[in-house]
Design a protein around this motif. Structure first.
Motif, PDB file in Angstrom:
ATOM      1  N   TRP A  10       0.908  -1.367   0.023  1.00  0.00           N
ATOM      2  CA  TRP A  10      -0.019   0.008  -0.062  1.00  0.00           C
ATOM      3  C   TRP A  10       0.828   1.397   0.131  1.00  0.00           C
ATOM      4  CZ3 TRP A  10      -5.041   0.129  -1.036  1.00  0.00           C
ATOM      5  CH2 TRP A  10      -5.942  -0.886  -0.956  1.00  0.00           C
ATOM      6  N   GLU A  11       2.145   1.182   0.565  1.00  0.00           N
ATOM      7  CA  GLU A  11       2.768   2.603   0.805  1.00  0.00           C
ATOM      8  C   GLU A  11       3.816   2.880  -0.158  1.00  0.00           C
ATOM      9  OE1 GLU A  11       3.555   1.714   4.883  1.00  0.00           O
ATOM     10  OE2 GLU A  11       1.618   2.374   5.703  1.00  0.00           O
ATOM     11  N   ASP A  12       4.311   1.948  -0.599  1.00  0.00           N
ATOM     12  CA  ASP A  12       5.620   2.314  -1.662  1.00  0.00           C
ATOM     13  C   ASP A  12       4.856   2.500  -3.077  1.00  0.00           C
ATOM     14  OD1 ASP A  12       7.340   2.090   0.588  1.00  0.00           O
ATOM     15  OD2 ASP A  12       7.651   0.022   0.077  1.00  0.00           O
ATOM     16  N   LYS A  13       5.567   3.001  -3.858  1.00  0.00           N
ATOM     17  CA  LYS A  13       5.276   3.212  -5.437  1.00  0.00           C
ATOM     18  C   LYS A  13       5.849   2.110  -5.985  1.00  0.00           C
ATOM     19  CE  LYS A  13       5.740   8.236  -4.841  1.00  0.00           C
ATOM     20  NZ  LYS A  13       6.783   9.394  -5.514  1.00  0.00           N
ATOM     21  N   TRP A  14       4.975   1.214  -6.421  1.00  0.00           N
ATOM     22  CA  TRP A  14       5.510   0.191  -7.158  1.00  0.00           C
ATOM     23  C   TRP A  14       4.403  -0.173  -8.413  1.00  0.00           C
ATOM     24  CZ3 TRP A  14       2.474  -4.239  -7.790  1.00  0.00           C
ATOM     25  CH2 TRP A  14       1.433  -4.508  -6.961  1.00  0.00           C
ATOM     26  N   THR A  15       3.418   0.449  -8.618  1.00  0.00           N
ATOM     27  CA  THR A  15       2.619   0.291  -9.738  1.00  0.00           C
ATOM     28  C   THR A  15       2.765   1.383 -10.873  1.00  0.00           C
ATOM     29  OG1 THR A  15       0.701   1.479  -8.785  1.00  0.00           O
ATOM     30  CG2 THR A  15       0.960  -0.847  -8.279  1.00  0.00           C
ATOM     31  N   VAL A  16       2.175   1.174 -11.959  1.00  0.00           N
ATOM     32  CA  VAL A  16       2.386   2.229 -12.931  1.00  0.00           C
ATOM     33  C   VAL A  16       1.818   3.317 -12.454  1.00  0.00           C
ATOM     34  CG1 VAL A  16       1.622   2.784 -15.337  1.00  0.00           C
ATOM     35  CG2 VAL A  16       2.472   0.459 -14.893  1.00  0.00           C
ATOM     36  N   GLY A  17       2.250   4.568 -12.572  1.00  0.00           N
ATOM     37  CA  GLY A  17       1.824   5.832 -12.213  1.00  0.00           C
ATOM     38  C   GLY A  17       2.647   6.440 -11.109  1.00  0.00           C
ATOM     39  N   ASP A  18       2.424   7.530 -10.434  1.00  0.00           N
ATOM     40  CA  ASP A  18       3.491   8.177  -9.676  1.00  0.00           C
ATOM     41  C   ASP A  18       3.001   8.439  -8.126  1.00  0.00           C
ATOM     42  OD1 ASP A  18       1.122   9.994 -10.076  1.00  0.00           O
ATOM     43  OD2 ASP A  18       2.114  11.547 -10.386  1.00  0.00           O
ATOM     44  N   ARG A  19       1.887   7.542  -8.071  1.00  0.00           N
ATOM     45  CA  ARG A  19       1.525   7.568  -6.468  1.00  0.00           C
ATOM     46  C   ARG A  19       1.316   6.061  -6.018  1.00  0.00           C
ATOM     47  NH1 ARG A  19      -3.931  10.302  -6.351  1.00  0.00           N
ATOM     48  NH2 ARG A  19      -4.295   8.898  -8.200  1.00  0.00           N
ATOM     49  N   PRO A  20       1.631   5.835  -4.607  1.00  0.00           N
ATOM     50  CA  PRO A  20       1.389   4.792  -4.043  1.00  0.00           C
ATOM     51  C   PRO A  20      -0.232   4.298  -3.923  1.00  0.00           C
ATOM     52  CG  PRO A  20       1.813   6.205  -2.359  1.00  0.00           C
ATOM     53  CD  PRO A  20       1.927   6.997  -3.511  1.00  0.00           C
ATOM     54  N   PRO A  26      -7.730   5.664  -1.427  1.00  0.00           N
ATOM     55  CA  PRO A  26      -7.603   5.761   0.287  1.00  0.00           C
ATOM     56  C   PRO A  26      -8.586   5.223   1.139  1.00  0.00           C
ATOM     57  CG  PRO A  26      -8.280   7.663  -1.007  1.00  0.00           C
ATOM     58  CD  PRO A  26      -8.088   6.762  -2.025  1.00  0.00           C
ATOM     59  N   THR A  27      -9.779   5.111   0.610  1.00  0.00           N
ATOM     60  CA  THR A  27     -10.843   4.224   1.347  1.00  0.00           C
ATOM     61  C   THR A  27     -10.417   2.757   1.826  1.00  0.00           C
ATOM     62  OG1 THR A  27     -12.341   5.757   0.482  1.00  0.00           O
ATOM     63  CG2 THR A  27     -13.034   3.852   1.556  1.00  0.00           C
ATOM     64  N   LEU A  28      -9.924   2.173   0.613  1.00  0.00           N
ATOM     65  CA  LEU A  28      -9.450   0.893   0.594  1.00  0.00           C
ATOM     66  C   LEU A  28      -8.283   0.644   1.896  1.00  0.00           C
ATOM     67  CD1 LEU A  28      -9.733  -0.727  -2.683  1.00  0.00           C
ATOM     68  CD2 LEU A  28     -11.111  -1.194  -0.916  1.00  0.00           C
ATOM     69  N   TYR A  29      -7.480   1.439   1.668  1.00  0.00           N
ATOM     70  CA  TYR A  29      -6.370   1.629   2.516  1.00  0.00           C
ATOM     71  C   TYR A  29      -6.845   1.706   3.729  1.00  0.00           C
ATOM     72  CZ  TYR A  29      -1.920   3.004   4.937  1.00  0.00           C
ATOM     73  OH  TYR A  29      -1.044   3.445   5.830  1.00  0.00           O
ATOM     74  N   GLN A  30      -7.834   2.657   4.301  1.00  0.00           N
ATOM     75  CA  GLN A  30      -8.362   2.685   5.538  1.00  0.00           C
ATOM     76  C   GLN A  30      -8.855   1.607   6.066  1.00  0.00           C
ATOM     77  OE1 GLN A  30     -10.758   6.389   5.469  1.00  0.00           O
ATOM     78  NE2 GLN A  30      -9.132   7.554   4.975  1.00  0.00           N
ATOM     79  N   ILE A  31      -9.401   0.826   5.458  1.00  0.00           N
ATOM     80  CA  ILE A  31     -10.132  -0.320   5.959  1.00  0.00           C
ATOM     81  C   ILE A  31      -9.196  -1.568   5.908  1.00  0.00           C
ATOM     82  CG2 ILE A  31     -12.540   0.320   5.360  1.00  0.00           C
ATOM     83  CD1 ILE A  31     -12.552  -1.593   3.127  1.00  0.00           C
ATOM     84  N   SER A  32      -8.125  -1.545   5.354  1.00  0.00           N
ATOM     85  CA  SER A  32      -7.280  -2.623   5.393  1.00  0.00           C
ATOM     86  C   SER A  32      -6.706  -2.990   6.551  1.00  0.00           C
ATOM     87  CB  SER A  32      -6.121  -2.353   4.104  1.00  0.00           C
ATOM     88  OG  SER A  32      -4.938  -3.331   4.330  1.00  0.00           O
ATOM     89  N   ASN A  33      -6.604  -4.204   6.702  1.00  0.00           N
ATOM     90  CA  ASN A  33      -5.808  -4.705   7.973  1.00  0.00           C
ATOM     91  C   ASN A  33      -4.207  -5.243   7.724  1.00  0.00           C
ATOM     92  OD1 ASN A  33      -6.304  -7.110   6.692  1.00  0.00           O
ATOM     93  ND2 ASN A  33      -7.390  -8.156   8.355  1.00  0.00           N
ATOM     94  N   GLN A  34      -3.993  -4.998   6.381  1.00  0.00           N
ATOM     95  CA  GLN A  34      -2.609  -5.320   6.087  1.00  0.00           C
ATOM     96  C   GLN A  34      -1.977  -3.951   5.482  1.00  0.00           C
ATOM     97  OE1 GLN A  34      -2.198  -9.301   4.000  1.00  0.00           O
ATOM     98  NE2 GLN A  34      -4.443  -8.497   3.528  1.00  0.00           N
ATOM     99  N   GLN A  35      -2.032  -2.868   6.264  1.00  0.00           N
ATOM    100  CA  GLN A  35      -1.544  -1.403   5.839  1.00  0.00           C
ATOM    101  C   GLN A  35      -0.137  -1.593   5.379  1.00  0.00           C
ATOM    102  OE1 GLN A  35      -3.099   1.663   8.405  1.00  0.00           O
ATOM    103  NE2 GLN A  35      -5.290   1.420   7.307  1.00  0.00           N
ATOM    104  N   GLN A  36       0.557  -2.010   6.375  1.00  0.00           N
ATOM    105  CA  GLN A  36       2.037  -1.998   6.178  1.00  0.00           C
ATOM    106  C   GLN A  36       2.755  -3.254   5.544  1.00  0.00           C
ATOM    107  OE1 GLN A  36       3.326  -0.462   9.938  1.00  0.00           O
ATOM    108  NE2 GLN A  36       2.473   1.573   9.472  1.00  0.00           N
ATOM    109  N   GLN A  37       1.980  -4.024   5.183  1.00  0.00           N
ATOM    110  CA  GLN A  37       2.344  -5.298   4.670  1.00  0.00           C
ATOM    111  C   GLN A  37       3.072  -5.395   3.317  1.00  0.00           C
ATOM    112  OE1 GLN A  37       3.110  -8.254   6.178  1.00  0.00           O
ATOM    113  NE2 GLN A  37       1.229  -8.713   6.518  1.00  0.00           N
ATOM    114  N   THR A  38       4.309  -6.126   3.201  1.00  0.00           N
ATOM    115  CA  THR A  38       4.927  -6.258   2.016  1.00  0.00           C
ATOM    116  C   THR A  38       4.136  -7.010   0.927  1.00  0.00           C
ATOM    117  OG1 THR A  38       6.122  -8.224   2.585  1.00  0.00           O
ATOM    118  CG2 THR A  38       7.217  -6.094   3.031  1.00  0.00           C
ATOM    119  N   ILE A  39       4.445  -6.829  -0.320  1.00  0.00           N
ATOM    120  CA  ILE A  39       3.632  -7.620  -1.466  1.00  0.00           C
ATOM    121  C   ILE A  39       3.909  -8.927  -1.217  1.00  0.00           C
ATOM    122  CG2 ILE A  39       3.899  -7.998  -3.809  1.00  0.00           C
ATOM    123  CD1 ILE A  39       4.893  -5.107  -4.338  1.00  0.00           C
ATOM    124  N   SER A  40       5.000  -9.516  -0.799  1.00  0.00           N
ATOM    125  CA  SER A  40       5.119 -10.993  -0.568  1.00  0.00           C
ATOM    126  C   SER A  40       4.165 -11.437   0.509  1.00  0.00           C
ATOM    127  CB  SER A  40       6.704 -11.357  -0.503  1.00  0.00           C
ATOM    128  OG  SER A  40       7.080 -10.787   0.792  1.00  0.00           O
TER     129      SER A  40
END
Length: 71
Positions: A10-20, A26-40
């Motif tokens: 969620w927090e690093d830039k890794w997809t196409v585009g210029d934003r994480p 932002p709404t999905l991020y707020q309800i996520s219980n994996q906010q700081q999880q790595t991709i793996s």
């Protein structure tokens, strides 16, 4: 990206585009219980809920949203 063990989903830039993803969805991020999880370590399978229905993991939701927004 490698094996995704250093990049936060969620927090690093890794997809196409210029934003994480947390800024794009932002709404999905707020309800996520994996906010700081790595991709793996992100949940990538469907989860079963009470009445036999399934809820798709966060990665599936993002992939679907990416396709809808063509970003």
């Amino acid at each position: 990206m490698g094996c995704g063990d250093k990049i936060r989903f969620w927090e690093d830039k890794w997809t196409v585009g210029d934003r994480p993803l947390m800024k794009k969805f932002p709404t999905l991020y707020q309800i996520s219980n994996q906010q700081q999880q790595t991709i793996s370590l992100m949940e990538v399978t469907k989860m079963k809920v009470g009445n036999g229905a399934s809820i798709e993991g966060e990665i599936y939701l993002i992939v679907k949203l990416q396709r809808l927004q063509n970003f």
